[in-house]
Design a protein around this motif. Structure first.
Motif: not given
Lengths: 338, 338
Positions: B124-130
């Motif tokens: 359930r973690a966020p996808i941290v990306a641009k």
């Protein structure tokens, strides 16, 4: 500080602190049972290991005799093994041999491949492979990192370097063309690598460790003959800080990650002048002399490794003492050929 | 048997046995503290875990409420993550969109890439990306293996399958072309993946697990709307035995290795007919609908994921019960864009 892992006590082996002269060692179960576990908790563990190291060097602790042949790779398995191709001379030669240009971006954007880290072979283990696969060694310098955050700069990344090792990044040259043509990179062509018996902290390297590069000759023997001694600090286009930052652009790195330099390669004139026999610094892989042969003679002549061939990889300090111990892998094609 | 890993107790989390209905769970420190450790010693550990599982299902053990949101990926980090591209329909579409043919060998020689396994994100973690990187999901089926010897056949490899999971193999589409053009495969374009909260043993899948394939629809929602439900057992050119054997051709696999299927994709007619709205089974990644758009309309229209977008991936049994729990990742571009 020097550390090694004995082939005992489980899949991850047993961590030992090794004396500077590689003569004696001491297991440290009260501090950390394995090097892999030590990486997870380095800030706490490192000062304790250093105390043992100093005591071992001063003679305050006697320890046991250190046997390189009893060692596994310092990390017999780990979470991450990413290998660069930082010596662009090697890339330039390979491309020239097939009349291709090196793209401009290669000088600003590191070439790296994702390796498999689930099982390295021991420093003195055989290379089990088929001759038809085109067995080659690649002598390289590697670092083990601590945790590296997403987006770390090269400078931040350089600060995360915990240990330095050598590696024989075994390559199966005849599997590479078809594999790279598929577009997804190396896979079967990169079997298990062998690391040096000993991993050392960067401070151990003194002035030879500068700008996240290791400025010493990497010494390669093939079947007892000197084959290469290029300086790992020369012609390295990207330093380890830059290589780690490349990995960290889109993801974090876990403590215990290994980052490799790629085959060490110094710029030299030509086939004649580059060989050890003619005063050159030689080569860290067979593919490189074969590219010189292809460029100058139309085709490669030097064969890849055959059953029974032995490659030895090591590095010596200014006083001629071995820093990392010796990688020595003999090719065994019989186990698979039959 | 169903297993999960809670985000507590250290880097590798805490192993819990989960009831079949995903309602309750039980930590088992006396058997194994982590799933990673359990993999090392599976033959001994598995029967003990099964006893707890049966007791949990029968109510003989009450356990604690199971909270999927408290889970990490079942293996928060592991030794090996190799991902295939076994649904050739996806590859055919991608090639057709750029007027390229699929080489004949692709139907006999699996396409696989070496992934990084040093840090997965939680289910359930966020996808941290641009956003500029072209963020896409890839819904896939994966297996966790035991030890696999060098040269294992597909049949031998299939016997080494210990657990089955789902994965969101996050892909950064705009980084792929330049990266593949360099020739060394994916690297920055494949950031950390998220696995399903729950890993299950193959027997748990009943008749749906046949010929080393999982014959059930893989259900993908994008921002709450059904986006795909292709059957993972259909159009899978290589089964997991074959994928594992491909990896083992030149090297061993360590227990705890994860092998992925690649984006699940069923053969469908065209853009119109393939969408859920028009009665198709939809898609497991945005790239696939974009290839249909490119083929039929000259260019892709559907955007990649944007800040706040949410992808949900899950699979249900014949009775409609969730087998693996739900992967739910929300895109967070702000942490990096600022």
């Amino acid at each position: 500080m020097k550390l090694a892992t004995l082939q005992q006590g489980g899949r991850d082996g047993t961590l030992v602190v090794v004396s500077r002269d590689l003569g004696r060692c001491r297991a440290v179960p009260a501090i950390a049972r394995t090097l892999l576990a030590a990486m997870d908790d380095w800030a706490t563990v490192e000062p304790q290991l250093r105390q043992v190291y100093e005591a071992l060097n001063s003679g305050a602790i006697e320890g046991e005799p250190f046997d390189q042949a009893a060692c596994h790779s310092p990390l017999p398995r780990t979470w991450q093994w990413a290998d660069g191709s930082a010596y662009l001379n090697h890339v330039e030669l390979v491309r020239r041999a097939r009349n291709a240009e090196v793209p401009e971006t290669f000088y600003t954007d590191p070439l790296m491949y994702q390796g498999g880290s689930d099982g390295f072979i021991a420093p003195r283990a055989p290379i089990v492979a088929k001759e038809a696969w085109g067995i080659d060694m690649e002598a390289e310098v590697t670092v083990v990192t601590g945790d590296v955050p997403l987006g770390a700069t090269p400078k931040e990344a350089a600060k995360a370097i915990r240990l330095v090792m050598l590696v024989n990044d075994v390559s199966l040259r005849h599997l590479i063309p078809a594999e790279l043509a598929k577009g997804f990179g190396f896979f079967q062509s990169k079997p298990a690598s062998a690391f040096s018996p000993v991993a050392v902290t960067p401070d151990e390297l003194g002035d030879a460790w500068q700008d996240s590069k290791l400025h010493l000759p990497l010494v390669v023997h093939l079947n007892g003959e000197l084959f290469g001694k290029p300086n790992a600090g020369v012609d390295m286009t990207f330093n380890f800080g830059q290589l780690i930052a490349h990995v960290a652009k889109t993801r974090t790195l876990c403590a215990g990650s290994i980052i490799g330099s790629g085959t060490v390669s110094n710029k030299q004139g030509n086939l004649w002048g580059s060989s050890i026999a003619n005063g050159g610094v030689g080569y860290c892989c067979l593919a490189e002399v074969r590219t010189y042969e292809t460029i100058e003679q139309g085709k490669p002549v030097t064969p890849f490794m055959r059953h029974g061939d032995v490659v030895r990889i090591e590095m010596f300090d200014a006083q001629g003492a071995s820093i990392f111990g010796t990688i020595e892998n003999q090719v065994d094609t019989h186990s698979l050929d039959k």
